[in-house]
Structure formats: structure tokens, C-alpha cells
Design a protein around this motif. Structure first.
Motif, PDB file in Angstrom:
ATOM      1  N   VAL A  61      -8.036  13.470 -72.022  1.00  9.83           N
ATOM      2  CA  VAL A  61      -7.410  12.853 -70.854  1.00  9.83           C
ATOM      3  C   VAL A  61      -8.033  11.484 -70.631  1.00  9.83           C
ATOM      4  CG1 VAL A  61      -7.021  15.076 -69.746  1.00  9.83           C
ATOM      5  CG2 VAL A  61      -9.080  13.798 -69.226  1.00  9.83           C
ATOM      6  N   ASN A  62      -7.302  10.612 -69.950  1.00 11.25           N
ATOM      7  CA  ASN A  62      -7.842   9.301 -69.619  1.00 11.25           C
ATOM      8  C   ASN A  62      -7.564   8.972 -68.167  1.00 11.25           C
ATOM      9  OD1 ASN A  62      -7.010   8.594 -72.858  1.00 11.25           O
ATOM     10  ND2 ASN A  62      -9.061   8.186 -72.075  1.00 11.25           N
ATOM     11  N   THR A  63      -8.436   8.115 -67.604  1.00 10.12           N
ATOM     12  CA  THR A  63      -8.390   7.858 -66.161  1.00 10.12           C
ATOM     13  C   THR A  63      -8.098   6.401 -65.856  1.00 10.12           C
ATOM     14  OG1 THR A  63     -10.128   9.516 -65.948  1.00 10.12           O
ATOM     15  CG2 THR A  63      -9.683   8.166 -64.023  1.00 10.12           C
ATOM     16  N   LYS A 112      -4.467   5.010 -75.616  1.00  5.29           N
ATOM     17  CA  LYS A 112      -5.069   6.105 -76.358  1.00  5.29           C
ATOM     18  C   LYS A 112      -4.140   7.303 -76.492  1.00  5.29           C
ATOM     19  CE  LYS A 112      -9.252   7.342 -75.774  1.00  5.29           C
ATOM     20  NZ  LYS A 112     -10.369   7.232 -76.704  1.00  5.29           N
ATOM     21  N   PHE A 148     -11.141  -1.044 -76.611  1.00  8.33           N
ATOM     22  CA  PHE A 148     -12.381  -0.262 -76.564  1.00  8.33           C
ATOM     23  C   PHE A 148     -12.159   1.211 -76.909  1.00  8.33           C
ATOM     24  CE2 PHE A 148     -16.750   0.123 -75.494  1.00  8.33           C
ATOM     25  CZ  PHE A 148     -16.910   1.361 -74.920  1.00  8.33           C
ATOM     26  N   GLY A 149     -11.165   1.794 -76.241  1.00 10.77           N
ATOM     27  CA  GLY A 149     -10.918   3.217 -76.456  1.00 10.77           C
ATOM     28  C   GLY A 149     -10.548   3.516 -77.899  1.00 10.77           C
ATOM     29  N   PHE A 187     -16.113  14.076 -65.159  1.00 13.10           N
ATOM     30  CA  PHE A 187     -17.236  13.380 -64.518  1.00 13.10           C
ATOM     31  C   PHE A 187     -18.036  14.325 -63.653  1.00 13.10           C
ATOM     32  CE2 PHE A 187     -15.681   9.737 -66.330  1.00 13.10           C
ATOM     33  CZ  PHE A 187     -14.419   9.381 -65.899  1.00 13.10           C
ATOM     34  N   PRO A 203     -18.241  16.790 -71.798  1.00 17.18           N
ATOM     35  CA  PRO A 203     -18.293  15.455 -71.207  1.00 17.18           C
ATOM     36  C   PRO A 203     -16.966  14.735 -71.368  1.00 17.18           C
ATOM     37  CG  PRO A 203     -19.420  15.478 -73.306  1.00 17.18           C
ATOM     38  CD  PRO A 203     -19.004  16.892 -73.044  1.00 17.18           C
ATOM     39  N   PRO A 204     -16.747  13.668 -70.604  1.00 17.16           N
ATOM     40  CA  PRO A 204     -15.443  13.008 -70.570  1.00 17.16           C
ATOM     41  C   PRO A 204     -14.960  12.522 -71.932  1.00 17.16           C
ATOM     42  CG  PRO A 204     -16.857  12.124 -68.863  1.00 17.16           C
ATOM     43  CD  PRO A 204     -17.698  13.039 -69.686  1.00 17.16           C
ATOM     44  N   PHE A 205     -15.912  12.109 -72.781  1.00 17.55           N
ATOM     45  CA  PHE A 205     -15.451  11.534 -74.036  1.00 17.55           C
ATOM     46  C   PHE A 205     -14.976  12.576 -75.032  1.00 17.55           C
ATOM     47  CE2 PHE A 205     -20.037  11.596 -73.569  1.00 17.55           C
ATOM     48  CZ  PHE A 205     -20.481  12.340 -74.641  1.00 17.55           C
ATOM     49  N   MET A 224     -13.514   3.520 -80.158  1.00 18.79           N
ATOM     50  CA  MET A 224     -14.260   4.776 -80.076  1.00 18.79           C
ATOM     51  C   MET A 224     -13.650   5.837 -80.967  1.00 18.79           C
ATOM     52  SD  MET A 224     -16.799   4.155 -78.175  1.00 18.79           S
ATOM     53  CE  MET A 224     -16.838   2.402 -78.506  1.00 18.79           C
ATOM     54  N   ALA A 258     -11.309  15.198 -65.355  1.00 21.02           N
ATOM     55  CA  ALA A 258     -11.718  14.128 -66.268  1.00 21.02           C
ATOM     56  C   ALA A 258     -13.035  14.448 -66.960  1.00 21.02           C
ATOM     57  CB  ALA A 258     -11.841  12.808 -65.504  1.00 21.02           C
ATOM     58  N   HIS A 303     -18.367  22.616 -69.864  1.00 21.26           N
ATOM     59  CA  HIS A 303     -19.208  21.466 -69.531  1.00 21.26           C
ATOM     60  C   HIS A 303     -18.983  20.307 -70.474  1.00 21.26           C
ATOM     61  CE1 HIS A 303     -22.441  23.518 -66.849  1.00 21.26           C
ATOM     62  NE2 HIS A 303     -21.230  23.778 -66.459  1.00 21.26           N
TER      63      HIS A 303
END
Lengths: 370, 295, 307
Positions: free
Chosen positions: A85-87, A158, A106-107, A60, A79-81, A110, A58, A77
Motif C-alpha cells: 500500500v502507499n500513502t 508504484k 524514489f519509490g 506506521f 513495516p511499511p516498506f 526502491m 500503512a 508487525h
């Protein structure tokens, strides 16, 4: 640039520093390939590294060593955004200060999706989890099961390439959990995306997954379909972890093809079984037989196949009876199906009664002792 | 269930203590209507409206404000209004800065590990465990020596000279308010689950948006508590302000203290009554807001 | 650059704490260090500091003066030591009295109906939110020769036909004690209330079920469990009492001098910041020592403070 694998972990290591200052490898050189569109589970007890592995997919956490690939792309490295993938979180993590619709939207916000489109897709998502019309409510007003489905909708809306689920059913009661297991499975087949599922509940994993990775202490012990894992475990650990097994310790006497003969000191006899992983003559092994694979009779059958034992205990489950026997000093479990409907007590073994167990080589496994 | 609760001992003790707490306040308010200017003895309520006469022994004055004579005097008193302005200015600025800085500190201490962590945590405890006066004179010493030095070195004169004033008071208030804000926000953060932030980032929000849309709204109640605490501390502060203020930066508590050492007129009482009334109304308002929120 | 910041968690933390550190170091640590340095100095003729290294100030505080009447080099002058002692005693007395008064009230509120608790608490807090100075002044009005208390006593005396001379209450150590107790009472009520409120009702029921009467329940269950609150309250009361000078200034007049007054005067009237700094440091050390031993015995109770 689509790859054959939705997600791949190559020699991934994750080390943490404990409060005492020692280094702990939560994930210890894990390699796995998860196919596009499959329902893949990581199974193990707490501390085995399954959640940490999921979190590294993910974004994190970042691997100390090794690489995570999503759709063939190394994630480094990121970041999640920035990952496709989504969790779905264990405790849902629904935003308490927003309504259900706002949570799901929300997603999409973004992604800078247009307002009208957002409304449409949110409605779609709610319908998909059978909670249409609940948009205006707040998470606090929903039951556990409903919250879980909103968390699911929020992630799925998403349209991610891969959906990651971290023990999502843990907080639900038994009946609801079983319902949701079926729903999740059919949802996955309907939507067609890859699901990566983390759980400590083996029944859950066996029910829902296309393939399972059994993990322990940061390593993958075995990967395969439910049947492969259950019927052909490659180590004593997996045989013990999944389902129930009887174990007898011994030394390999001879090997022929995929069959081996093992001498059992406790019984002073030899048993033959199937070899699932590399063993050599003279190795210390455990012979494993599942309780449902042993046939019990109240009279001696063919001498080579049968061993004599005494019933010490029995538990009536309804569909089955679980029997515990003393066979030459070794405790053996046998599960018998109650396939005849009767009230006659003589149809059931009583404590102290003698019985003969038939152990067939094709139902026996020879496993390395770990 | 516990018989002790209804015990007559507890109930009488409670009532006595409450009476003890409120007796001075009641007396204070009563005396703000005192007909005697020197406010030594209560010579009776100022009777009704225009053309009232004050019994003072030596002076007789007309009073168009009736019973509220002293309140009228109060509003004409520019020293008081200035002091009030200063007090509020200082409180608002110091509260804003200390809340922002304190919240950042709370986030840092709760979520991160860094080399200066223990030192920072320790330094935040110090203002709470030492008497205010120690901090007060320390800051005074710092400013007086520093300003003295700078004034000499940079040859500043007249208006350009660095002196104690509004600036020094504000800065000092901020310093002693930060630990309190940090403590309150930290306590709130303890229950805060990182999962919410991870969920937001998982859904596509970067760190800044996550903070704006998710973290901040969720910690807002804690931050507001901290801000409220800070505001009250600043408003009420005497000691630190005493040592760091200069001409023109007098606050209400300092002003009252000054009055007490000179002439005591019922104006002081009137001021107190006004203060008490404002607090009372604010509390009522808070209660009303809280009740509404719970619905 | 942003990317590197994102990866370095430790740097993020440091950045967030930076403004706080600036304030704490600049307005707390450095002033304290400066106070230490100044305390070793000497008073200049115009009331400023001559930086030097001498223990004079501390010697004076501990009871020996270098400024003797009969020309001797060092003589015994317990003045300042007495002030220290008086302050400690006042701190102790105030704390004990405050605990005695606060406990029943806190207990009452904690066991009251949940809906009314907030109201009772607000009633405790309202006096606290009126200004400190104002509250002290109120006691001045009560305790004066012509003050309310004497007036009321006078009425009663008249009623009973007893001769009555107004009591001289103001400008005595007793007045200071009353003032201190009044000022800091709410600071003890709140922590004790918080820790009492946390005691589950079922504990009282269990005690009763096991045969304890109300006194024993109090001694063996309630009191021990409320100790964190008492500890937190003690810290919130003792430390400020040690340093307050207003109460003794206004209610004690020139008669009652505490450490706080001593320090205040050095910085204002007598204009000897070196001596004042030394006294201030001694005060801080005394406070820290007492607090340290107290918390070692009874714990820190910090979980109560925040509520």
C-alpha cells in the motif's frame, strides 16, 4: 491469493499511554471490510481514530490487539516498506532536497526498477496528474495544489493495491479543494485501485465515496453508502454528525414492523417514524427529522400531519431559505427551497408569522438516544 | 519606527564597544612588525628589505625577511609547527568522533523514550554548567590515578608506560564537545517532521536507506553547524588541554601560554597575526559560500 | 535479531545513546566522583593521594587551618575563604559590566537593516575566534608600564604640558576585571541580540500607538522581552569567569589569586591534588547554587543559547 476484500480490519484495538500515564484506546475494537476497487472513506472529527486506523493499515503503527489484512494476508508487525500500500500524506511530505522527478522516482528506485523504465513511468505519472514537464522543479517552487498532485503521483506510480489518503485536501482553499475532489474521484475510477480516504469534512466524504465509515471515539458508528448514512442513520450521533437534523426526545409507545410510535412529552403528542436500529417499547429515543424534509404552509393543512409554529428567524441563502421556528416551545429548523423567482416580500416568511409544519412518518426516524 | 534605534547614545555606545573589541587586536598585529626584539617598546616598523637592522640595545641582527622578519622566524620555529600540527590533528579527530556520537545522541533524545533518557540528558547538561577547570582536573585525576595503577599492576616501563599525551587530549576533547554537538543537532531536529521518514518507508525504503537518503541529507545543515562549533571549541581550548596534555602533545594555545611566561618576542605577535588572518579569511569564505547558497 | 530490534523502539534509543553515555560516564561522572573521593584524602609526601576520609581540606577552605603558628589545634585562616569571595565578586562585577556594554551593541545590531546584521555579527565574532590566550596577551601589551595606553596618555600629557608618570595598570585586580570583560563580552552580545531580534517590529509600533515614549518602551517592552537573552548570557559569562585562571595568571601576576589559580597551583606547583580537588568541588557547588537561584528567578533562557 486475492481476497474479496482489499483491506480488512478485524477487532483492531490500538492503545496509547498518555503523558499522565493513563491508557487511551485511540481505536477501540474496529472491524471493517473494504472492497476491491471501491472509494472508501473514514469520516469523523479529530480524535475519532480514523487516522490511527489508516496508519495501522500503512504500517506506521501496529495494533495492540486484532489484525489488519491486506488482500487477505495478515500484516502482523510488517513495516511499511513491506506492504503493498502507499500513502498520500496530509502535508505531502515531499522530499525538499530532491526534484519533483526524483521524488516520484524514489519509490521505483526502491523496487530496483531499471533506469529507463523509471524515466518512462515518472513521465507517465506526471502526465496523469496533469503536471507533465515539471519534473526538474523543486517542491518549494510549486503551489499547494501542485504539490498535492505530485504527492499523489509519487504514490500511484508504484501501482499499489490500495492507496491511503490522509486528509490530503486539508491545506487547500475551497475552490481548489472542490476541483481536486472531482479529480480524485475520476482518477480513482480511471485507475481502478482501492482508495481509502480519511477526512473530517462530511461533504467531501459524501461527494466522493462509494462507502463511508462514520467514526467517533475509536469506534465505527455506522458504515454504508452516502445515501444509507444520510437517510437511514442508525444513531442520534450519526444523524447529528451528518447534515442537519431536528431532534425530539420521547419514549417508544408501540412498534409495528419497521415503524414505531413515539410519545413526545414536549408536545404532548405522538409521532410515528421509521426504526433503523433495535429499539423496544419503553425505550428512550430521539425522533429525528431533517429540515429539508419538512413542508411549510401558511395555512393549516390536514390536522393529523400538521403542527403550528411561529417563525422566529430566517436566513436567506440564495437557493434556499433557512427558517427557524418555535413550535410549542421547541426550536425547529426548516430548509425551504426558493423554487419561485420573485422579489415580492410576501413570498418570504417574516419573523413572528405563523406557519404550519407537515411532518410525514416516512420522513421521520426513530433513533436510540446515545 | 522606533526612534530609539537612531538615538545618538546607542550609536556612540556601539562604536565605542566595537573599538574596545578591536583595539587589542590592532595593537597585536602592529607589534608583530616591531623592530625591537624584546618587544617591550615599539621602536618602529622594521624598515624595508634585505640587510635590515634590529635595534635592541645589545644585539644587531641582519634580516632578509624585511618587515616580516618575525613571521620568518616563526616558520622556522619547529615548536610552533609541531604545536600547530597537534592542534589540527586533535581538532579533526575529536570533531569527527564527537559529531558522529553527538548526532546519534540527538536522534536518541529527540525521537525515543528509554530508561536512561533523563540521566543522559542531565549528564549532557553538566559540562555546560560547570566551570571547565572542574572537568579538567577531574579528568587529570582520573588519568593520573588510573595510569599510575595500570603502570604498576601491568609492570609497564619506559615507552610502554601510560602517560598523558595526544590520546588523552583527544579523548577529553571529545567528551566536552559531545554536549555542544548534541544541543545544536537536537535544536535542528525539533523542526524535523517524521512524515518525511514515514513517506520514504511507505515508498519502500527500509530504515537504513531512509536514514541515508532522506533523514541525513535533511539534518545535514544542523550536523555541520554542530561540527563547526565542535571544531572551533577544540581549536581554541585551553583549560582541558592544559590539564590533559603531556610532552609531545602541546597545542598552540598551550605553547603561547608557555611563551608568555618566559621570553616574549614579537614572534608571539606574528603567530597571533597569522591566526587572526586565517580566521578572517575563513569568515570571508563562509560569507561568500552563504551568499552563493542563497542564490 | 534485526526484526526484534526494529520492534523495540526503546532498545534502538538506548543503542544510539550508548557511545555518549560511555564518554559522559567515563570522562565526566567518574572523574567528578573521583574528585569527591580524593578531596577527602591526604597529600602523600611525593604529591600523590593517600586515600582516607578526612574533612581537613574542606576545613581549610572554609577558613580554619589545622596548621597553626602558635601550636593551637585550630586557628582562623581566612585566606581561602577570601579567595572564594574574591572570585564570586569578580564573577558578579564582570557580568554586570558585560551586560552594560553588550546591551547597546546588541540592540543596535538587532534593529539594524537585516542585510547588514550578519556583517555586524561577524565583526563581533571574529575576535572571539582568535585564540583566548592571544587576546589576554594583547591586553598585557596594552596595560604595561610601557604599553600602548601609557604611551598614548604620555603623548597627551606632553601636549598639555602636564607631568606624567606611567600608570601601573598591569598586575592589578582592575586589569583582571578588564581582561575578563573583554574575553566574555561577545558571549553576552549574542544571546541578547538573539532575544532582541525576536521582538516583532509591530510591538514597537503598538507601544508607540498606545502612547509610550522611547524610554518607557525600553523599560516596559524591550527589556522584559529580552530577559531570556540576558539570562542565557549571564550563564555563559558567570560560570566561565568563576573558573578561569589564565586571565588572572597573566594579567594579575602573582598578586591576584582566584579560585581557578588556586586549583591550578595545587595540581602543578604545590602538588596537593586532595586540596585542589576539594577547592574544585567547592567551586562547582558555588557555581551551581548561584546558577540555580538565578534561573529559578529568571528562567533558563535555553532557547537562546542554541541560536
Amino acid at each position: 491469493m486475492a481476497s474479496e476484500f482489499a483491506v480488512e480490519l478485524r477487532e483492531v484495538v490500538k492503545k496509547f499511554i498518555t503523558p499522565e500515564g493513563n491508557e487511551l484506546a485511540a481505536v477501540d475494537n474496529v472491524t471493517m471490510q473494504i472492497k476491491q476497487g471501491e472509494f472508501f472513506s473514514m469520516l469523523g472529527s479529530s480524535g475519532c481514530g480514523k487516522t490511527t486506523s489508516l496508519r495501522m493499515i500503512a504500517g506506521f503503527e501496529w495494533p495492540t490487539d486484532g489484525e489488519v489484512f491486506i488482500d487477505g494476508e495478515p500484516q502482523g508487525h510488517k513495516p511499511p516498506f513491506l506492504r503493498p500500500v502507499n500513502t498520500v500524506f496530509q502535508n505531502y511530505a515531499l522530499f525538499q532536497h530532491m526534484t519533483v522527478s526524483e521524488n516520484i522516482a524514489f519509490g521505483l528506485e526502491m523496487e530496483k526498477v531499471e533506469k529507463k523504465e523509471i524515466e518512462r513511468r515518472v513521465g507517465e505519472a506526471l502526465d496523469m496528474v496533469k503536471l507533465g514537464g515539471m519534473g526538474r522543479r523543486r517542491p518549494k517552487q510549486l503551489s499547494g495544489g501542485q504539490q498535492q498532485r505530485i504527492a499523489l503521483a509519487r504514490a500511484l506510480v508504484k501501482r499499489p493495491k490500495v492507496l491511503l489518503l490522509d486528509e490530503p485536501l486539508g491545506a487547500l482553499d475551497l475552490k481548489l479543494r472542490k476541483e481536486m475532489q472531482l479529480e480524485l474521484k475520476s482518477l480513482q475510477q480511471e485507475v481502478g485501485i482501492t482508495f481509502i480516504y480519511v477526512t473530517h469534512d462530511q461533504e467531501e466524504a459524501l461527494t466522493m465515496s462509494d462507502r463511508i465509515a462514520v467514526m467517533s471515539l475509536g469506534k465505527v458508528r455506522q458504515m454504508g453508502t452516502a445515501v444509507e448514512i444520510y437517510e437511514r442513520p442508525t444513531s442520534r450521533f450519526v444523524a447529528d454528525f451528518i447534515g442537519e437534523s431536528n431532534f425530539l426526545d420521547g419514549k417508544v409507545k408501540s412498534i409495528k414492523g419497521d415503524q414505531a410510535v413515539v410519545s413526545i412529552p414536549a408536545w404532548g403528542e405522538d409521532l410515528a417514524g421509521i426504526v433503523t436500529s433495535k429499539v423496544k417499547v419503553g425505550d428512550d429515543v430521539s425522533v429525528s427529522i431533517r429540515p429539508e424534509k419538512i413542508r411549510l404552509t401558511d395555512r393549516q393543512g390536514v390536522k393529523e400531519d400538521s403542527v403550528e409554529g411561529v417563525v422566529t428567524n430566517s436566513t436567506y441563502i440564495g437557493s434556499d431559505t433557512h427558517l427557524y421556528l418555535d413550535v410549542r416551545g421547541v426550536r425547529v429548523k426548516v430548509w425551504e427551497q426558493n423554487h419561485i423567482s420573485t422579489l415580492d416580500p410576501r413570498a418570504f416568511y417574516s419573523n413572528g408569522e405563523k406557519a404550519w409544519l407537515t411532518l410525514l412518518p416516512e420522513n421521520t426516524l426513530v433513533l436510540p438516544r446515545d | 519606527m522606533n526612534p530609539f534605534r537612531r538615538s545618538p547614545f546607542v550609536i556612540t555606545a556601539t562604536m565605542l564597544v566595537y573599538a574596545f573589541l578591536y583595539l587589542p587586536i590592532v595593537v597585536l598585529v602592529l607589534y608583530s612588525f616591531n623592530a625591537s626584539r624584546t618587544n617591550v617598546v615599539f621602536t618602529g616598523f622594521i624598515p624595508k628589505f634585505a640587510d635590515t637592522v634590529l635595534a635592541d640595545g645589545s644585539n644587531i641582527v641582519q634580516s632578509p625577511c624585511g618587515p616580516f622578519h618575525w613571521f620568518c622566524e616563526l616558520s622556522k620555529n619547529t615548536d610552533v609547527t609541531n604545536a600547530a600540527k597537534n592542534t589540527l590533528t586533535i581538532a579533526f579527530i575529536a570533531t569527527f568522533v564527537s559529531t558522529v556520537v553527538g548526532t546519534m545522541a540527538a536522534l536518541a533524545l529527540q525521537r525515543y523514550n528509554f530508561k536512561l533518557k533523563s540521566f543522559s540528558q542531565l549528564s549532557l547538561y553538566i559540562p555546560i554548567v560547570i566551570p571547565e577547570i572542574v572537568m579538567g582536573i577531574g579528568i587529570l585525576t582520573l588519568f593520573s590515578q588510573l595510569f599510575g595503577l595500570l603502570n604498576n599492576v601491568l609492570n609497564l616501563n619506559g615507552d610502554a608506560r601510560l602517560t598523558l599525551g595526544l590520546g588523552t587530549v583527544i579523548v577529553s576533547h571529545i567528551a566536552f564537545m559531545i554536549p555542544f554537538v548534541t544541543l545544536v543537532v537536537q535544536a535542528r531536529l525539533q523542526g524535523f517532521e517524521k512524515a518525511y521518514e514515514e513517506a520514504a518507508m511507505d515508498l519502500g525504503a527500509n530504515e537504513w536507506i531512509t536514514f541515508q537518503r532522506i533523514t541525513f541529507p535533511m539534518i545535514l545543515p544542523g550536523v555541520l553547524s554542530g561540527a563547526l562549533l565542535a571544531f572551533t571549541l577544540s581549536l581554541d581550548d585551553f583549560v582541558i588541554t592544559f590539564f590533559t596534555n603531556g610532552p609531545g602533545s602541546t597545542t598552540l594555545p598551550i605553547y603561547v601560554y608557555g611563551l608568555l611566561r618566559r621570553i616574549i618576542t614579537p614572534q608571539v605577535n606574528a603567530l597571533s597575526t597569522v591566526w587572526i588572518t586565517i580566521v578572517f579569511l575563513a569568515v570571508l569564505m563562509l560569507q561568500w559560500i552563504q551568499n552563493r547558497e542563497q542564490k | 535479531m534485526l526484526k526484534r530490534l526494529r520492534e523495540n523502539k526503546s532498545a534502538q534509543g538506548t543503542l544510539l545513546i550508548l557511545p555518549t553515555l560511555v564518554f559522559m560516564v567515563g570522562l565526566l561522572i567518574i572523574p567528578l566522583l573521583l574528585t569527591l573521593v580524593v578531596s577527602f584524602g591526604q597529600r602523600s609526601p611525593d604529591g600523590n593521594v593517600i586515600y582516607s576520609f578526612s574533612f581537613n581540606n574542606y576545613v581549610r577552605l572554609l577558613g580554619y587551618s589545622t596548621d597553626c603558628a602558635n601550636g593551637a589545634k585550630v586557628c582562623f585562616d581566612p585566606l581561602y575563604a577570601q579567595i572564594m569571595w574574591r572570585s564570586l565578586a569578580l564573577g558578579f562585577n564582570t557580568t554586570v559590566l558585560v551586560i552594560v556594554l553588550a546591551y547597546p551593541l546588541a540592540y543596535f545590531i538587532a534593529r539594524a537593516h537585516p542585510k547588514r546584521r550578519n556583517t555586524y555579527l561577524f565583526l563581533v565574532l571574529i575576535p572571539l575566534w582568535t585564540n583566548f590566550v592571544i587576546r589576554v596577551y594583547a591586553w598585557m601589551m596594552l596595560l604595561r608600564q610601557e604599553g600602548v595606553i601609557n604611551i598614548v596618555l604620555g603623548w597627551f600629557a606632553n601636549l598639555l604640558h602636564i607631568p606624567f608618570t606611567p600608570l601601573n595598570m598591569l598586575y592589578t585586580p582592575g586589569a583582571v576585571l578588564v581582561g575578563m570583560v573583554y574575553e566574555f563580552l561577545p558571549f553576552m552580545i549574542l544571546p541578547i541580540y538573539t532575544s532582541l531580534e525576536k521582538i516583532d517590529n509591530s510591538l514597537y509600533e503598538a507601544a508607540a500607538d498606545l502612547g509610550a515614549n522611547s524610554l518607557r518602551t525600553l523599560m516596559r517592552v524591550t527589556l522584559p522581552l529580552s530577559m531570556p537573552g540576558v539570562v542565557a548570557g549571564t550563564i555563559l559569562v558567570f560560570i566561565p569567569v568563576m573558573g578561569t585562571f589564565i586571565v588572572s595568571d597573566i594579567l594579575g601576576g602573582r598578586q591576584v589569586i582566584l579560585v581557578g589559580n588556586l586549583i591550578q597551583r595545587q595540581f602543578l606547583d604545590a602538588r596537593d591534588p586532595t586540596f585542589g580537588s576539594a577547592a574544585s568541588l567547592i567551586l562547582m557547588i558555588l557555581t551551581l547554587i548561584v546558577t540555580y537561584f538565578y534561573t529559578r528567578k529568571f528562567g533558563f533562557g535555553e532557547e537562546i543559547v542554541v541560536a
